[in-house]
Design a protein around this motif. Structure first.
Motif, short mmCIF file in Angstrom:
data_model
loop_
_atom_site.label_atom_id
_atom_site.label_comp_id
_atom_site.label_asym_id
_atom_site.label_seq_id
_atom_site.Cartn_x
_atom_site.Cartn_y
_atom_site.Cartn_z
N ASP A 1 0.83 -1.21 0.00
CA ASP A 1 0.00 0.00 0.00
C ASP A 1 0.86 1.26 0.00
O ASP A 1 0.38 2.35 0.27
CB ASP A 1 -0.98 0.01 1.17
CG ASP A 1 -0.29 -0.10 2.52
OD1 ASP A 1 0.96 -0.09 2.56
OD2 ASP A 1 -0.98 -0.19 3.54
N ALA A 2 2.16 1.12 -0.32
CA ALA A 2 3.03 2.29 -0.45
C ALA A 2 2.46 3.22 -1.52
O ALA A 2 1.92 2.76 -2.53
CB ALA A 2 4.45 1.88 -0.83
N PRO A 3 2.55 4.54 -1.32
CA PRO A 3 1.96 5.47 -2.29
C PRO A 3 2.51 5.31 -3.71
O PRO A 3 1.78 5.45 -4.68
CB PRO A 3 2.31 6.85 -1.73
CG PRO A 3 2.58 6.63 -0.29
CD PRO A 3 3.13 5.24 -0.18
N TRP A 4 3.81 5.03 -3.83
CA TRP A 4 4.42 4.87 -5.15
C TRP A 4 5.11 3.51 -5.19
O TRP A 4 5.89 3.16 -4.29
CB TRP A 4 5.42 5.99 -5.42
CG TRP A 4 4.75 7.32 -5.54
CD1 TRP A 4 4.17 7.87 -6.66
CD2 TRP A 4 4.55 8.28 -4.49
NE1 TRP A 4 3.64 9.10 -6.36
CE2 TRP A 4 3.85 9.38 -5.03
CE3 TRP A 4 4.88 8.31 -3.13
CZ2 TRP A 4 3.50 10.49 -4.28
CZ3 TRP A 4 4.53 9.41 -2.38
CH2 TRP A 4 3.84 10.49 -2.96
N LEU A 5 4.85 2.76 -6.24
CA LEU A 5 5.29 1.37 -6.33
C LEU A 5 5.58 1.05 -7.80
O LEU A 5 4.80 1.37 -8.68
CB LEU A 5 4.15 0.48 -5.81
CG LEU A 5 4.21 -1.02 -5.98
CD1 LEU A 5 5.30 -1.60 -5.08
CD2 LEU A 5 2.86 -1.64 -5.62
N ALA A 6 6.74 0.41 -8.04
CA ALA A 6 7.10 -0.01 -9.41
C ALA A 6 8.09 -1.14 -9.32
O ALA A 6 8.71 -1.37 -8.27
CB ALA A 6 7.70 1.16 -10.18
N HIS A 7 8.28 -1.86 -10.42
CA HIS A 7 9.38 -2.82 -10.46
C HIS A 7 10.26 -2.57 -11.66
O HIS A 7 9.84 -1.94 -12.64
CB HIS A 7 8.95 -4.27 -10.33
CG HIS A 7 8.00 -4.79 -11.35
ND1 HIS A 7 7.92 -4.39 -12.64
CD2 HIS A 7 7.07 -5.76 -11.26
CE1 HIS A 7 7.01 -5.05 -13.29
NE2 HIS A 7 6.46 -5.89 -12.47
N THR A 8 11.50 -3.02 -11.55
CA THR A 8 12.50 -2.68 -12.56
C THR A 8 12.29 -3.50 -13.82
O THR A 8 11.88 -4.65 -13.80
CB THR A 8 13.93 -2.90 -12.02
OG1 THR A 8 14.07 -4.26 -11.58
CG2 THR A 8 14.25 -1.96 -10.89
N ASP A 9 12.64 -2.86 -14.95
CA ASP A 9 12.54 -3.51 -16.25
C ASP A 9 13.86 -4.22 -16.56
O ASP A 9 14.75 -4.32 -15.70
CB ASP A 9 12.17 -2.48 -17.32
CG ASP A 9 13.19 -1.34 -17.42
OD1 ASP A 9 14.34 -1.49 -16.96
OD2 ASP A 9 12.82 -0.28 -17.97
N ALA A 10 14.01 -4.69 -17.80
CA ALA A 10 15.21 -5.42 -18.20
C ALA A 10 16.48 -4.58 -18.07
O ALA A 10 17.57 -5.11 -17.92
CB ALA A 10 15.06 -5.94 -19.62
N GLY A 11 16.34 -3.25 -18.10
CA GLY A 11 17.50 -2.37 -17.92
C GLY A 11 17.76 -1.99 -16.48
O GLY A 11 18.62 -1.16 -16.19
N GLY A 12 17.00 -2.59 -15.55
CA GLY A 12 17.18 -2.29 -14.13
C GLY A 12 16.54 -0.99 -13.69
O GLY A 12 16.81 -0.50 -12.59
#
Length: 197
Positions: free
Chosen positions: A122-133
């Motif tokens: 539930d963090a306000p901003w959340l993402a995961h890294t792509d193939a380039g990190g």
């Protein structure tokens, strides 16, 4: 945000969260509006879960689909969401609602090398890294943030890596770097189904 290993290679599937630091300015207290709950599909293809890591918000749902020509016995013993079901080729599960924050490790009871992770936050901003990190965030307000990085191959029983008090100005384009030490990839270990007796 760029995540690399200690050799400088890009790290894919790292989860990055941003949280407003304690007594931040009024601008930084504005958090992005949450959209409606979503449903994400985890596919099983070539004896692997795709994607390896997926991010969710509490209330989102996950569906497992079997695109292989063999059965899969999908399961998790996670206290956050325990489940199990067998999927024949071409089948998919009913949607599973993910109510609580945390990490859910999922495996296949037939194919030892199959594993994936559901990261619920539930963090306000959340993402995961792509193939380039790279993990990208847009529209961040000015203020101070704590930045956390998690990856399934970090050593166990350690907290997420964190950089505290990162100050951002409105409309600033800035890159942060994290270097992480990762354990070997468990998906490439022994698989009893492909061993001759």
């Amino acid at each position: 945000m760029r995540v690399t290993d200690t050799g400088g290679r890009a790290v894919t599937d790292a989860v990055v969260t941003l949280v407003v630091r304690g007594a931040a300015s009024g601008d930084a207290r504005r958090t992005p509006a949450r959209g409606p709950a979503s449903v994400r599909v985890i596919d099983q293809r070539a004896l692997a879960f795709t994607p390896y890591v997926e991010v969710f918000r509490p209330g989102d749902e996950v569906v497992y689909r079997n695109s292989d020509r063999t059965r899969h016995h999908v399961y998790s013993f996670s206290p956050i969401k325990a489940f199990e079901f067998v999927l024949a080729p071409g089948e998919q599960s009913a949607p599973l609602k993910l109510e609580r924050s945390g990490v859910i490790a999922v495996g296949c009871n037939i194919h030892d090398g199959m594993i994936n992770y559901l990261y619920v936050s539930d963090a306000p901003w959340l993402a995961h890294t792509d193939a380039g990190g790279m993990a990208r965030f847009q529209g961040l307000p000015a203020g101070e943030f704590d930045v956390r990085v998690w990856h399934p191959r970090l050593p166990p029983k350690r907290p997420d890596l964190m950089q505290s008090g990162i100050a951002l100005r409105l409309d600033e384009h800035r890159s942060l770097d994290f270097a992480v030490t990762l354990l070997p990839d468990s998906r490439r270990q022994f698989d009893r189904e492909h061993t001759r007796y």
